[in-house]
Design an enzyme around this catalytic site. Sequence first.
Site, PDB file in Angstrom:
ATOM      1  N   HIS A   1       4.868  -2.865   7.556  1.00 42.19           N
ATOM      2  CA  HIS A   1       3.460  -2.742   6.848  1.00 42.19           C
ATOM      3  C   HIS A   1       3.983  -4.051   6.086  1.00 42.19           C
ATOM      4  CE1 HIS A   1       0.124  -0.567   7.765  1.00 42.19           C
ATOM      5  NE2 HIS A   1       0.857   0.532   7.127  1.00 42.19           N
TER       6      HIS A   1
ATOM      7  N   HIS B   1       7.205   3.010   8.517  1.00 40.43           N
ATOM      8  CA  HIS B   1       5.698   3.322   8.203  1.00 40.43           C
ATOM      9  C   HIS B   1       5.428   1.849   8.015  1.00 40.43           C
ATOM     10  CE1 HIS B   1       1.771   4.028   8.929  1.00 40.43           C
ATOM     11  NE2 HIS B   1       1.007   3.186   7.751  1.00 40.43           N
ATOM     12  N   GLU B   2       5.485   2.144   6.420  1.00 38.47           N
ATOM     13  CA  GLU B   2       5.627   1.386   5.906  1.00 38.47           C
ATOM     14  C   GLU B   2       6.237   0.102   4.855  1.00 38.47           C
ATOM     15  OE1 GLU B   2       3.182   1.547   2.381  1.00 38.47           O
ATOM     16  OE2 GLU B   2       2.979   3.770   3.651  1.00 38.47           O
TER      17      GLU B   2
END
Length: 228
Positions: free
Chosen positions: A26, A22-23
């Site tokens: 980004h 998820h990170e």
Amino acid sequence: MESILAKISVMLVPALLAVTLHEVAHGYTAERLGDPTARLLGRLTLNPLKHLDPIGTIALLFFGFGWARPVPVNFANLRRPRLHMVWVALAGPLTNLGLAVISALLLRVLAQIPDGVLQDGGMASRMFEPVKLMAGFSLYINIILAVFNLVPIPPLDGGRVMTGILPPRQAAMLARLEPFGFMIVILLIFFTDLWRIVLSPAISLMVGILAGPQTYLVDRAIQFLLAR
């Protein structure tokens, strides 16, 4: 103790993958759109220790929602800051949705294995049953992360999306909530019907859509983790 270790072994890899990717999504999206901040600070890495927030990880495992250390993004570096901020924000939840789809496909494959093979107490049983539990938990936790992070309050991803698409005046008003965002979300979850009326039904609907006939395997994983 043995039961606790078994539960940790089922939760650990899916949770770490869900949070880490998820990170990284980004940071990778931000770099593609003009901002190298995450790479320069060593956050474009699959090392989960670089991304875990201790409190957020505990909350994720024990309460069903949580967060990681946000990947730093300098929105001023993006080529089209307002538009590209939306894509950077969406990259995380979309990655979790992709992981949920992969988990659902794995569940469907595992469901085709005859029950007799998995109940004979042999090597196949000892190998495939934990994999089923991990796939079920992976589907569940990734849907939770996707849905939770789309709550439209900054600094959650949904808040970033709203800040990018609202007119400038309204976007500025919403952005001023960011220092208090996590506290607001926690208060909404524990002291309003947000979880019961909105988030939980959305999570259940998406799990049902993706898992289909194998939803029972997700339920089995949840029951295993909740059992004392």
